[in-house]
Structure formats: structure tokens, C-alpha cells
Motif scaffolding. Sequence first.
Motif, PDB file in Angstrom:
ATOM      1  N   UNK A   1       0.834  -1.210   0.000  1.00 40.13           N
ATOM      2  CA  UNK A   1       0.000   0.000   0.000  1.00 40.13           C
ATOM      3  C   UNK A   1       0.863   1.253   0.000  1.00 40.13           C
ATOM      4  N   UNK A   2       1.972   1.223   0.749  1.00 42.10           N
ATOM      5  CA  UNK A   2       2.888   2.359   0.769  1.00 42.10           C
ATOM      6  C   UNK A   2       3.482   2.593  -0.614  1.00 42.10           C
ATOM      7  N   UNK A   3       3.827   1.492  -1.320  1.00 39.31           N
ATOM      8  CA  UNK A   3       4.354   1.629  -2.680  1.00 39.31           C
ATOM      9  C   UNK A   3       3.311   2.228  -3.619  1.00 39.31           C
TER      10      UNK A   3
ATOM     11  N   UNK B   1       0.738   6.180  -7.466  1.00 40.88           N
ATOM     12  CA  UNK B   1      -0.256   7.253  -7.579  1.00 40.88           C
ATOM     13  C   UNK B   1       0.357   8.548  -8.081  1.00 40.88           C
ATOM     14  N   UNK B   2       1.677   8.750  -7.807  1.00 44.45           N
ATOM     15  CA  UNK B   2       2.299  10.010  -8.194  1.00 44.45           C
ATOM     16  C   UNK B   2       2.719  10.030  -9.660  1.00 44.45           C
ATOM     17  N   UNK B   3       2.639   8.876 -10.331  1.00 41.96           N
ATOM     18  CA  UNK B   3       3.032   8.803 -11.732  1.00 41.96           C
ATOM     19  C   UNK B   3       1.798   8.901 -12.619  1.00 41.96           C
TER      20      UNK B   3
ATOM     21  N   UNK C   1       8.602   3.901  -8.887  1.00 39.90           N
ATOM     22  CA  UNK C   1       8.043   5.225  -8.686  1.00 39.90           C
ATOM     23  C   UNK C   1       9.103   6.307  -8.662  1.00 39.90           C
ATOM     24  N   UNK C   2       8.776   7.506  -8.159  1.00 36.92           N
ATOM     25  CA  UNK C   2       9.715   8.636  -8.207  1.00 36.92           C
ATOM     26  C   UNK C   2      10.872   8.500  -7.221  1.00 36.92           C
TER      27      UNK C   2
END
Length: 480
Positions: free
Chosen positions: A375-377, A383-385, A410-411
Motif C-alpha cells: 500500500x505504501x508503494x 499514484x504520483x506517476x 516510482x519517483x
Amino acid sequence: MTIQNKIWGLVSLAVLVMGAIWIALTYSNQQAQEQYSSILSRYLQMNEVTTSSQALVTELNEYIRLPVPAQEQRLQEEEQQLRGIQQRVEALRTETNQLDMTNYLLMMDSLIEASNRTLSFVKQSEVDAVTQEFNEANRIAASLEDRTLYILDQELRTYNGLYQELIQQSDELETLGLWLLGLISSIVLLVAYRFSLSITRPVHELTRAANEVAQGNFQTPIHISSNDEIAFLARTFDTMRENINDLFEETQEKARLENELQESQLLLKESQLKSLQSQINPHFLFNTLNTLSKKAYLDGAEETSDLLVSVAGLLRYSLKKVDQSVTLAEEVHVIEQYIAIQKARFAERLTFHLEVDERLLDTYIPSLTLQPIIENAMIHGIEKLVDGGTITLRIYREQESVLAEVEDDGPGMQPEELHRLLHQEVRSETGHSTSIGFQNVVKRLQLFFNRADVLTVTSAVGVGTTVTLHIPLQKEVPVE
């Protein structure tokens, strides 16, 4: 070595040094006496040549006057005595008197030969020949006397330097004795000083250590290299210091463990409270979701039905107590349900890869361990991509550990963000905690496996983040 032995050692050293000096002086004096005796013996042997030659001539004269067997026997005895002296004198030959001694020995041979010829002529009653040979013997004896005086004079000249050397050696021995006296005094003072240091230095070290302990410093050890009674006292004191220090550290460790236990209990209560806050009549909600799933299936909405089944399964799994243990198989199943829900939300933006060694799926871990990490990933990675991303779950064996690795592209995170993740709960953009908290997962893993190195996180900006759980291997896994 005890202090008493050190004192005996110091006394023995002094006696040994004095004895060595006495032996050296005695030996040197004996050498000088032997040299002096050797010179005197040479003089006496040279003088015996003159005495023996004169005695031989006298006995020869008596034999001429009275040629009887008794007189002839005495004459032969004197001749033998002269030959014995000749052999001893021959041993006195040196490189300096080689020529003189050779002539000297030949003259003794000539005297003996003249005596023998005289004896032969007496027996033949040749008076003229007897007189001539006796005069020759008498002349040779006189020459021997003169030659003896000459050689003695040469010997005196030769050994005068040696005599002077003996006198000089005597003076040097006297000077050496004074120097040795000073040297021995210095050595005794130095040894006495070192001996006193071997006693006072351990006492000072023991005093310093006692002051350290009195001030509450139990870490500084006592270093004493001696092996006497003071060293035994120091070792005993050091053992007492170590025992006090161990007791002090044990007390601190107990206090730390009690503090961690209290923190873990508070953490458990907090997680349970958050779990309760997130549940609004969960059993009713679970039954409702099952009802909706069946209705959606009957209405032909199979995708909606599958989604409701996943939500219901995830809800039922979350109803377990947080302190329960589950297998990796159960954790992977709930991850698949969670990913199914997220795929309904993100569609093609989410890609999930599962790489699992099925031989490791019966390994036990605390419940709800992998789902908060996934969930943290999702929240901080995918979600930020805009175009979404990929999450990979790998479970494999490495030596004596089972590694559960969650990787996202992710970022990534800055170092300070990574620090916050490891030391406090990470909140989503909506302000809610990420599940029951990433730090909560770490703490529960540490308590469950009773070790600190249970989780590592690597992250690079623009690359992604990888979270790895280090689970101790709980059973042998067959090797293919």
C-alpha cells in the motif's frame, strides 16, 4: 614474583657482580704471577747449566786422578744430569733467541763429547791425549758459563719490557677496581630505583583506578604488568570493577527492555485502536459485501462481483488480531486481493509482478506485514506517476534467510524522506496513515523475530524504491 623474591633478587645480583669482579681480579693476578714465575724459572734453568757443567768437569778431573768404577759412575751421573738440563733448556728456545740457544745447546753437546773422549783416553792410558781433551772440556765449560751469562743478559733485556707491562697491569688493575666500584654503585642504585618503581607504580595505578571507580567510571581497566602481591590485589580489584560494571549494564539492559516492552504494548494498543476506528460494524459490512457480490453475479456483473469478493476477503483478513502469525501464502493471497481492488481503480496504470518460490510459502510472519508495504508503494510510488508504474513482489531464499522484496519504479525518495519513513508513520496526501503504519510493521517484525535487522529500504530519486524483509529460515528447503 613476590616482593620478597625481588629483594632476594637484588641482593643476589649485587653478590653475583661482586663475585664476578673478584674472580676477574684474581684471574688477572694469577696470570701475572704465572708470567713472573715463568721468567724466574728460565733464569734458574740457565743457571743450572753452569752449575752442572762445572760439576761435570770436576768429576772428570777426579776420574783422571783416580780412575775407579765408582768415580766413573759419578761422572756418568753428572753427564746424564747435564743432558736432562739440556732438554729443559731446549724448551726455552724462542724466535728471538733461536741462534743463541742453538749454539748454546751445541756447546753442551761438545762438552759431553769431550768428557767421553777424555774418559776413553784415560782407559787407554794415553796421557797426552787425556790432558788435551780435559783442557778442551774445561775450556768448553768456561765458555758455557760465559754464554750463560750472555744469554741471561739477553733474557733480562727481553723480559724487562714484560716486567714493565706487569707493573703497568698492576696499576691498571687498581684503576679498573676504582672504576668498577663506581660502576657497581651506579648499577646498584639503578636497580634499586627500578625495584622501587616496580612497587610504587602499581600502587599509584591501583590508587588511580580506585579514584575512577569512586567517581562512577567502571569502564577503565587496571593494567599492572608485575606479578607480586600488589598485582594480585589489583587483579582482584579489577574483577570487582568488572562485576559492578556488568551488574550496572545488566540493570540498564533490563530497564531498556522494560521500556521497549511498554512501547510495544502502547504500539499494539494504538494499532488495535486504529483498526477499530477503521471498522464500522465490520461483520455487518462483511455480510453486506457478500450479499452485494452475489447480487452482482446474478445480475451478470461478474467483474463487480469479483471486486466485491476481493474487498470482502481483504476486510475479513483485516479482522484478524494484529499479533497473530500467518504464512507467506496467506499474505500473498491477500496481496493478490488488494492488487485486484487497486487494478479496478488504476486499470492499465498499475502493473504487478509476482515472483515467488513456492517452497517458502509456509514461512510464518506477523499478519498484515506485506500489505502495508504494498500500500505504501501504491500511495507514494504509483499514484504520483501519470502513466502509472510497476510493483514487483519477490520471495526467494538467500543463505539462511527468506527475503520478501517489494520493488516499485516510482519517483523514489530523498534521504530525508527515507529517514522519516523508517522513524515515523508516513501519511498519504489525504492525511490518513498508510494502513497501520510502516514503522508499526518494522516494530512488529523486530518483536516477532527478536532481532533488529529485519528490514532494509533502498531508494533513489527517479529510479524507485525497494523494501526487503529479512525473515529467518524456519525449515530446510530442498535444493533443486
